[in-house]
Design an enzyme around this catalytic site. Structure first.
Site, PDB file in Angstrom:
ATOM      1  N   ASP A 154       1.697 -85.377 -80.420  1.00  0.00           N
ATOM      2  CA  ASP A 154       1.741 -84.394 -81.514  1.00  0.00           C
ATOM      3  C   ASP A 154       2.652 -84.941 -82.615  1.00  0.00           C
ATOM      4  OD1 ASP A 154       4.084 -84.083 -79.910  1.00  0.00           O
ATOM      5  OD2 ASP A 154       4.471 -82.154 -80.850  1.00  0.00           O
ATOM      6  N   HIS A 468      -3.592 -88.995 -74.861  1.00  0.00           N
ATOM      7  CA  HIS A 468      -3.523 -87.786 -75.695  1.00  0.00           C
ATOM      8  C   HIS A 468      -2.557 -88.108 -76.832  1.00  0.00           C
ATOM      9  CE1 HIS A 468      -3.710 -83.386 -76.380  1.00  0.00           C
ATOM     10  NE2 HIS A 468      -2.440 -83.510 -76.753  1.00  0.00           N
ATOM     11  N   ASP A 513      -7.178 -90.620 -67.228  1.00  0.00           N
ATOM     12  CA  ASP A 513      -7.163 -91.364 -68.493  1.00  0.00           C
ATOM     13  C   ASP A 513      -8.161 -90.712 -69.435  1.00  0.00           C
ATOM     14  OD1 ASP A 513      -6.849 -93.119 -70.524  1.00  0.00           O
ATOM     15  OD2 ASP A 513      -7.929 -94.773 -69.562  1.00  0.00           O
ATOM     16  N   GLU A 522      -0.346 -87.979 -72.117  1.00  0.00           N
ATOM     17  CA  GLU A 522       0.224 -88.033 -73.465  1.00  0.00           C
ATOM     18  C   GLU A 522       1.182 -89.230 -73.526  1.00  0.00           C
ATOM     19  OE1 GLU A 522       1.469 -84.243 -74.995  1.00  0.00           O
ATOM     20  OE2 GLU A 522       2.036 -85.071 -76.938  1.00  0.00           O
TER      21      GLU A 522
END
Ligand code: G3I
Ligand code: 9MR
Ligand code: ZN
Length: 540
Positions: A154, A468, A513, A522
Site C-alpha cells: 500500500d 501484493h 504466491d 505482501e
C-alpha cells in the site's frame, strides 16, 4: 497462480558461501545424492543423506545432505532417480547482488519523486503523493507530507515501521561497513557517502515532517482514509492525505532512530547529525511530558494499517538507550535503567516490540559506560535467546528457528529478526555457531524451505512472482519489482484468497504466491530491512 511442485531437493537458490557448512534438504525417500557441475554435467561430489527428521511446521519428513567443501562454481544436486534441485552457485561471497537488490528495493519504495528509467528500468513511474496532508481533526492545518518510502504493497507511510526499517539499515552499516563499499547505484551516489546512508536519508527527511513542531510529538502515520484499489499506480492515488494523531510509540521510535542517525551521520555531515539529535531530544521531551498515553487506535474514518501497540515502554527504552549512547548524558542512562525494570520483551525487533533495539544499543555502547550488572544481565539474556533459537533450529527438518505457532502474518520478518538477533549475539562475543544458524535463516528465505520457493522477488530460480504490491500489479511490466521480501506463510489464513484455497495446510505451507493474498504475499520496508542486515554480515 501456476502451481509448482517442490523438486524434492531444496537449496538456497541464491547460493552458498564456499567456506561454510552447506546442506540441502531432501524428501525422505532420497538417501543418496550427487552434486553436479551445472555447465559440464560432471559429478563433483557424492554423499548420503542423514536420518529422517519430521519437520513439524511443514508436516513433512525430510533428510539433510551435507556437501560442504565443494569448491566455487555453479551446481545442481541430483538423486539419480529424477529429482533435481535448482541450479545454485558456491562462491566466496555469493550474496553481493542479493544485498544490492534488497537495498535497491528501498529506492523502488520511494514516494514523492520520479523513479526514472535510468535507475528504475522498466519499473519507472512518475512522482506520487506530492500534496499536503491534513492533520486529522484540524481541517485547516495542512502540512508538507512529501517524501520517504511507501510502507508496503500500500502507499501509507507509518512512522514506527519506518523507524524500524531505517534502524536495521543503519545498524547493518554500523556493524558491517565493509559490506556497503559498492554503490547500488542511486541517483544521489557521490562516490563518498555510502549509498545505504543516502537511502536512509530519504526516509529520515520525511520523518522530520512527521514531528509536530510545537510539542515534539510524532504523528503515528500519514495515509489516505482507505486503501486504494490494487491496480492503482502511486501517481494515480490522488485521495486526500491525513496525518493521524501523535502516538507515544511513534514518538519513542522517532526519538530512538533520530538519536541513532545522529551518531551514524556525524562523521559525514555534522549539521545533519545535529538536526537529528535536536529532533530526537524534542521527541524525548514529549515522552517525558506524556508519561501515560493510551495505545494508538485508528480514528473512525481511517481504515488503513493501524500498527496498534498498547505498550510504549519498549519504545521509550529504545529511545533512552540511543540518546544515552549518542550523548552520554546521565539523565538518559537513568531513564534507561528505570525502564529496564519494566516488564516487556527485551529482545524483540519490531515493528511493535522494540525492546531488542534498546538492548542492542546499550550493549554495543560498551561495558565501560554501562551499569555493570544490567549490562551483564542483558548480554546473558541475549545469549540465552540466541541459544534458544539455535535449539529450535536444530529441531526442524528445514533448519529454522520458527515453530508452528510462529508462522504469523509477516513470518519472514520473524525469520530475519531472529537471524539479526543471532548475529547481534555473535557480534557481542557469543558462540560462532550463532552466525551459522543465522545463515540457515537466509537459506530458508531463499529456497531451502518446504515450498522450494525464494521469498525475494527477482532472486533465485523460483522467486515470488505475484506479490501484493500495487505498483507490481498496476504497471505494465510482467515481472514484479525486484528485491522485495514477501511476508511468507501465515497459518492464520487472514485474507479471503488463502481462506478459500489453503484450508488444513501445515503452518509453513500457508502461503500463496497470489497478488490477492495480502496476509501471506505482501512486501514491506521492514521485512526488507532485516534482510539487508543479514546479507551484509555475509558480505563483509
Ligand atoms: O502477536 C500475535 C501472536 O501472539 C499470536 O499468536 C498470533 C496469532 O495469529 O498473532 C500475532 O499477532 C499478529 C501480528 O500481526 C503480529 O505482528 C496478528 O495476528 C496479525 O493480524 C498482525 O498482522 C499485522 C497486519 O498488518 C494486520 O494488522 C502485521 O504484523 C503487519 O505487518 C501488517 O501491516 C500492514 C499494514 O497494516 C498496512 N501496510 C501493509 C502491512 C503489511 O501487510
Ligand atoms: O492492500 C491492503 C494491504 O496493504 C494491507 O496490508 C491489508 C491489511 O490491512 O489490506 C489490504 O487491503 C485490502 C483490505 O484490507 C480489504 N479489501 C481488499 C484490500 C486489498 O485489495
Ligand atoms: Zn507516494
Amino acid at each position: 497462480m501456476e502451481e509448482q511442485q517442490p523438486r524434492g531437493i531444496a537449496v538456497n537458490q541464491a547460493g552458498y558461501p564456499a567456506d561454510s557448512r552447506n546442506t540441502a534438504v531432501f524428501a525422505a525417500e532420497i538417501t543418496e545424492f550427487s552434486v553436479v557441475d551445472a555447465r559440464t554435467g560432471q559429478t563433483v561430489f557424492t554423499g548420503r543423506t542423514g536420518g529422517v527428521m519430521e519437520d513439524r511446521p511443514s508436516g513433512s519428513a525430510v533428510r539433510s545432505g551435507d556437501f560442504s567443501g565443494v569448491k566455487t562454481g555453479t551446481y545442481r544436486i541430483m538423486d539419480g532417480k529424477g529429482a533435481q534441485s535448482a541450479d545454485f552457485i558456491i562462491a566466496d561471497k555469493p550474496y553481493g547482488a542479493l544485498q544490492q537488490g534488497l537495498l535497491k528495493a528501498f529506492y523502488f519504495f520511494r514516494c514523492g519523486q520520479d523513479l526514472t528509467a535510468e535507475f528504475a528500468g522498466p519499473w519507472e513511474h512518475r512522482a506520487c503523493h506530492l500534496a499536503e496532508g491534513t492533520v486529522y481533526g484540524q481541517p485547516d492545518k495542512k502540512l508538507d507530507s512529501c517524501g520517504g518510502w511507501h510502507d508496503a504493497g500500500d502507499y501509507g507511510k507509518y512512522a514506527g515501521p519506518g523507524a524500524k526499517a531505517v534502524a536495521d539499515l543503519l545498524l547493518a552499516y554500523e556493524l558491517y561497513p565493509s559490506a556497503f563499499a559498492a554503490p547500488v547505484p542511486l541517483p544521489e551516489s557521490d562516490g563518498k557517502t555510502p549509498d545505504v546512508l543516502l537511502e536512509c536519508k530519504v526516509e529520515l527527511d520525511w520523518l522530520f515532517k512527521m514531528q509536530d513542531v510545537e510539542s515534539g510529538g510524532v504523528y503515528h502515520k500519514l495515509t489516505t482514509l482507505n486503501f486504494p484499489g490494487l491496480d492503482v499506480m502511486p501517481e494515480e492515488d490522488a485521495a486526500d492525505l491525513f496525518f493521524s494523531p501523535v502516538s507515544a510509540t511513534a514518538t519513542g521510535d522517532f526519538a530512538a532512530v533520530m538519536a541513532l542517525a545522529s551518531r551514524i551521520y556525524a562523521p559525514l555531515d555534522a549539521e545533519y547529525a545535529e538536526r537529528c539529535l535536536r529532533a530526537a531530544e524534542a521527541a524525548w521531551g514529549w515522552l517525558e511530558a506524556h508519561p501515560e498515553t493510551p495505545g494508538f487506535k485508528n480514528p473512525p474514518e481511517i481504515t488503513t494499517g493501524e500498527y496498534g501497540d498498547d505498550t510504549d515502554a519498549d519504545e521509550r527504552f529504545w529511545a533512552a538507550a540511543e540518546l544515552y549512547r549518542t550523548t552520554g548524558a546521565a539523565a538518559y542512562h537513568a531513564a534507561f535503567q528505570r525502564l529496564a525494570g519494566q516488564d516487556f520483551p527485551k529482545y524483540g525487533l519490531g515493528w511493535a516490540d522494540m525492546g531488542g533495539y534498546g538492548t542492542l544499543s546499550y550493549l554495543l555502547g560498551g561495558e565501560a559506560r554501562s551499569d555493570a550488572k544490567l549490562y551483564a544481565e542483558l548480554r546473558e539474556g541475549l545469549f540465552a535467546e540466541a541459544r534458544l533459537l539455535l535449539a529450535r533450529t536444530e529441531a526442524n527438518g528445514y533448519p529454522l528457528s520458527l515453530r508452528e505457532e510462529d508462522y504469523i502474518w509477516g513470518s519472514n520478518m520473524l525469520v530475519l529478526n531472529n537471524a539479526m538477533l543471532l548475529l547481534a549475539a555473535e557480534a557481542l562475543g557469543g558462540d560462532p555457531a550463532f552466525a551459522d544458524c543465522a545463515l540457515d535463516h537466509l537459506h530458508y528465505l531463499l529456497g531451502r524451505n518446504a515450498l522450494d520457493i525464494s521469498y525475494v522477488t527477482g532472486f533465485g530460480d523460483r522467486p515470488v512472482r505475484h506479490p501484493h504490491h500495487r505498483p507490481s500489479v498496476g504497471d505494465a511490466v510482467e515481472e514484479p519489482v525486484p528485491g522485495m521480501v514477501s511476508g511468507g506463510p501465515d497459518r492464520g489464513l487472514h485474507d479471503d484468497y488463502v481462506a478459500e484455497h489453503l484450508q488444513n495446510k501445515a503452518a509453513a505451507l500457508c502461503f500463496a504466491d497470489h497478488d490477492l493474498s495480502y496476509s501471506t504475499n505482501e512486501v514491506t520496508i521492514y521485512w526488507n530491512s532485516p534482510a539487508v542486515f543479514v546479507t551484509a554480515r555475509f558480505n563483509r
